[in-house]
Write a protein that holds these residues in place. Structure first.
Motif, short mmCIF file in Angstrom:
data_model
loop_
_atom_site.label_atom_id
_atom_site.label_comp_id
_atom_site.label_asym_id
_atom_site.label_seq_id
_atom_site.Cartn_x
_atom_site.Cartn_y
_atom_site.Cartn_z
N ALA A 68 0.81 -1.22 0.00
CA ALA A 68 0.00 0.00 0.00
C ALA A 68 0.84 1.27 0.00
N ASP A 69 2.10 1.16 0.33
CA ASP A 69 2.99 2.33 0.43
C ASP A 69 3.56 2.65 -0.94
N GLU A 70 3.15 3.78 -1.51
CA GLU A 70 3.59 4.14 -2.86
C GLU A 70 5.08 4.44 -2.94
N SER A 71 5.74 4.66 -1.81
CA SER A 71 7.17 4.96 -1.83
C SER A 71 8.02 3.70 -1.85
N ASP A 73 9.20 0.12 -3.69
CA ASP A 73 9.26 -0.60 -4.96
C ASP A 73 9.36 -2.11 -4.78
N HIS A 132 0.85 -6.17 -7.01
CA HIS A 132 0.50 -4.75 -7.05
C HIS A 132 1.65 -3.90 -7.59
N ASN A 133 2.28 -4.37 -8.67
CA ASN A 133 3.38 -3.65 -9.33
C ASN A 133 4.59 -3.43 -8.43
N LYS A 134 4.81 -4.35 -7.51
CA LYS A 134 6.00 -4.33 -6.65
C LYS A 134 6.63 -5.71 -6.66
N ARG A 166 7.59 -1.80 -14.24
CA ARG A 166 7.13 -0.44 -14.55
C ARG A 166 6.93 -0.15 -16.02
#
Length: 169
Positions: A68-71, A73, A132-134, A166
Motif C-alpha cells: 500500500a505504500d507508494e514509496s 518498490d 500490485h506492481n511491486k 514499470r
C-alpha cells in the motif's frame, strides 16, 4: 540484459525489509540487518523495516502495508520459508502474488546445493514474484542464505525487475 534495459533500470530501488521470526528482535536480527546493509551498500534505499511473528496474519499485514505504500518498490522477506509447521511465509506470499518468478526459487536452490548446503537445499521454498506492481523476494532466514540470495540473485537483478514491472504502467 540488453543495453537498453540496463539504461532504463533504476540504479536505486526503495525497499521494505521484513524479518519473519518468533525469537528475533532488532538486536538479534542478523539476517534483517545484513539484508539492509547489502541494499544500502548497493545504493538502494530502506523505506521500512520490521520484524513479525511467524504467523499468517502478521506476515500478511506487514506485506500489505508495503504494497500500500507508494514509496516502496520492493519487499524483501527473510525467514519462515522452510517446511516446519510454523513456516508460513511462502503460503502468505503466494496468496498475494499476481505473478511468480519461478526462476528465483529454482536458482536459489541450485546455488544453495552447489555452494552451501548440498541436498538439504530441497528444504528451501524461497520464492519471488510481483504483487500490485511491486517485487517481492522471500528468502530463508539464515545469514548464509540471505548473503547468497542477495549477492547472487537479488542485487544483480533488482533494478531490472523493477524496470520490467514499470515498463507498461
Amino acid at each position: 540484459m540488453s543495453v537498453e534495459h540496463k539504461q532504463e533500470a533504476p540504479s536505486s530501488v526503495r525497499c521494505k525489509v521484513i524479518t519473519v521470526s518468533d525469537t528475533r528482535d532488532e538486536t538479534t536480527d542478523r539476517s534483517g540487518q545484513l539484508m539492509q546493509q547489502l541494499l544500502k551498500e548497493n545504493h538502494h534505499e530502506i523505506i521500512d523495516y520490521e520484524i513479525v511473528k511467524d504467523e499468517r496474519g502478521a506476515i500478511e499485514i506487514a506485506i500489505r502495508s508495503g504494497l500500500a505504500d507508494e514509496s516502496i518498490d520492493a519487499i524483501l522477506l527473510n525467514g519462515g520459508t522452510g517446511i516446519a509447521k510454523r513456516d508460513v511465509t511462502i503460503e502468505v506470499v503466494h496468496a498475494l502474488l499476481d505473478k511468480e518468478m519461478q526462476g528465483f526459487g529454482e536458482l536459489f536452490r541450485l546455488l544453495s546445493y552447489q555452494e552451501d548446503i548440498g541436498t538439504a537445499a530441497i528444504l528451501s521454498r524461497a520464492t519471488a514474484g510481483v504483487a500490485h506492481n511491486k517485487a517481492i523476494f522471500a528468502t530463508p532466514g539464515s545469514s548464509g542464505a540471505v548473503t547468497l540470495a542477495m549477492k547472487r540473485l537479488i542485487l544483480p537483478e533488482i533494478g531490472h525487475v523493477i524496470r520490467e514491472i514499470r515498463k507498461d504502467l
